[in-house]
Design a protein around this motif. Structure first.
Motif, short mmCIF file in Angstrom:
data_model
loop_
_atom_site.label_atom_id
_atom_site.label_comp_id
_atom_site.label_asym_id
_atom_site.label_seq_id
_atom_site.Cartn_x
_atom_site.Cartn_y
_atom_site.Cartn_z
N ARG A 117 -105.35 70.23 33.52
CA ARG A 117 -105.81 70.25 32.14
C ARG A 117 -104.66 69.82 31.26
O ARG A 117 -103.57 70.38 31.31
CB ARG A 117 -106.25 71.66 31.77
N ARG A 118 -104.90 68.74 30.50
CA ARG A 118 -103.84 68.24 29.64
C ARG A 118 -104.24 68.45 28.19
O ARG A 118 -105.22 67.91 27.72
CB ARG A 118 -103.59 66.76 29.94
N VAL A 119 -103.44 69.24 27.52
CA VAL A 119 -103.75 69.60 26.14
C VAL A 119 -102.86 68.80 25.19
O VAL A 119 -101.66 68.70 25.39
CB VAL A 119 -103.54 71.11 25.90
N SER B 34 -107.94 69.42 24.76
CA SER B 34 -107.97 68.46 25.86
C SER B 34 -109.01 67.40 25.56
O SER B 34 -109.81 67.55 24.62
CB SER B 34 -108.35 69.17 27.15
N GLY C 263 -98.85 65.38 24.55
CA GLY C 263 -99.65 66.11 25.54
C GLY C 263 -98.78 66.97 26.44
O GLY C 263 -97.66 66.58 26.75
N ASP D 161 -99.08 69.42 30.12
CA ASP D 161 -99.94 69.84 31.21
C ASP D 161 -100.05 71.35 31.21
O ASP D 161 -99.17 72.05 31.71
CB ASP D 161 -99.38 69.35 32.55
#
Lengths: 174, 174
Positions: free
Chosen positions: A68-70, A20, A58, A60
């Motif tokens: 949290r966005r990875v 993130s 990305g 979520d």
DNA sequence: TAGTGCATGTAATGCGTTACATGATTTC
DNA sequence: GAAATCATGTAACGCATTACATGCACTA
């Protein structure tokens, strides 16, 4: 998608593992910030740009209500990263206030001027202590990650010895 | 008059002798630019600010029709300069693209990764050659001006040796 | 329940370079 | 007479930090 200065730091870290924006900032501060700093104000906009360009993707990942966005690197992104890794520019920009002070020290009385050398040595010592504090003892960093860490340690040690040597030389000469 | 990053470079140079903006730019490029660069876009506005604040005073020295404004440091300016010289912050900011590349080199095949170390050494060599070319052989720089020049030379030599050492070590290890 | 850490983001501001405009003087 | 150097300055742009706004989750 025109790469800028932050691009490679962010993309490179995502090349190691998905992260993130928050993770990236933490990783920068833990590892590369003494020669390549980056702030939230750069990282978050850059993640957007990289995603729009298709270099990263990305998702979520919501970990219990907390947003949290990875991001992970894409195949296209990895190609770009490798292209940059093969580049050979070695641009170094430095802003070293203590060297600037030393440069102008000739107008000071000799004792005070030598004090500036001692202050510089102290700066190296502090940076060395900081770098050592980063070593969590868990060892086993990949060889080139470790190499860059060593560079920091070795540079500080060299700097301390250099200040010592020059202080002795000038003390004899002045 | 709130000092900024350029302030001390400009004021420090005027502390050595009176100069025009053009002279200052040339002096920066000749001496301190490898650790403290400054462009016309910073120097000319800064000269105005310094003059408004009374730290320097400018006079139109007209050398045969060609406009030329020469600035000298005032007593107030010299006090400020000395205050800064006695300061002890040792802030170093660095942006070293070649270290960043090394840091991410673990994904490359070992041979190519070692090539990056060689490229870094080449960067040091070029900087060393550049610094040596600045030495006009006239000698007799003031001690601390000379000290900072030596720092540049010594740093490059150290860097070359470091790359050699690490390349040998990694070649054995990989 | 207060503090710390996780997490995302933007707006304002400042720092710095590049490119451009202008023109005189010196040197080859 | 062409090229290099001396000389001053600004506008546009890009890079980077700081400060702020927001809110959840965990732990002492």
């Amino acid at each position: 998608m025109q790469p800028t200065a932050v691009t490679w730091a962010v993309l490179g870290l995502l090349g190691i593992k998905p992260m993130s924006g928050y993770d990236i900032k933490a990783a920068v501060d833990r590892t590369i910030r003494h020669f390549w700093a980056a702030s939230y104000g750069q990282i978050y906009p850059e993640l957007k740009r990289l995603e729009e360009g298709g270099w990263i993707a990305g998702t979520d990942a919501d970990r219990g209500g907390r947003a949290r966005r990875v991001y992970r690197i894409t195949a296209a992104g990895r190609r770009r990263l490798e292209g940059w890794l093969h580049g050979y520019e070695t641009r170094i920009e430095m802003r070293d206030e203590s060297l600037l002070r030393l440069f102008f020290a000739d107008t000071l009385p000799p004792g005070e001027a030598l004090g500036l050398l001692a202050a510089r040595r102290e700066g190296y010592r502090m940076m060395l202590a900081y770098l050592r504090s980063l070593d969590d003892g868990e060892g086993a960093d990949p060889p080139f990650v470790d190499l860059v860490y060593r560079w920091g340690l070795d540079y500080c040690e060299w700097g301390i010895a250099w200040c010592d040597r020059q202080e002795r030389r000038l003390r004899r000469a002045l």
